[in-house]
Design a protein around this motif. Structure first.
Motif: not given
Length: 93
Positions: A3-10, A15, A17, A19-20
């Motif tokens: 699940d590690s990655d960059t997440y965003s809310c648009d 936007q 962002r 990073k988890l």
């Protein structure tokens, strides 16, 4: 860990962002192997319990890696790993 990655809310024009990073919990023995005694010709079952199900296990006798055979059987269900030694001899100690 996957699940590690960059997440965003648009929201269209903007936007946000983040990073988890997920840190894996170390695997430990919840129950360690116990000493056993057996009579020659009998079967022995060695069992340990791990903190995470499906953890790959390598069974060894001294420095020698064991492989499944008529002599050795490996079982693993959930967090419990078992080694079954058939027809034990004094050299198996």
């Amino acid at each position: 860990k996957s699940d590690s990655d960059t997440y965003s809310c648009d929201i269209g024009d903007a936007q946000s962002r983040a990073k988890l990073t997920v840190q894996e919990t170390p695997i430990i023995f919840k129950q360690e192997l116990q000493n056993e005694e057996a009579k020659e010709g009998k079967q022995v079952r060695l069992t340990c319990e791990l903190s995470k199900p499906g953890t790959p296990v390598k069974w060894m006798k001294g420095d020698t890696v064991l492989y499944a055979s008529e002599k050795y059987e490996f079982k693993q269900q959930g967090t419990v790993a078992e080694l079954i030694i058939r027809d034990v001899k004094s050299v198996d100690a």
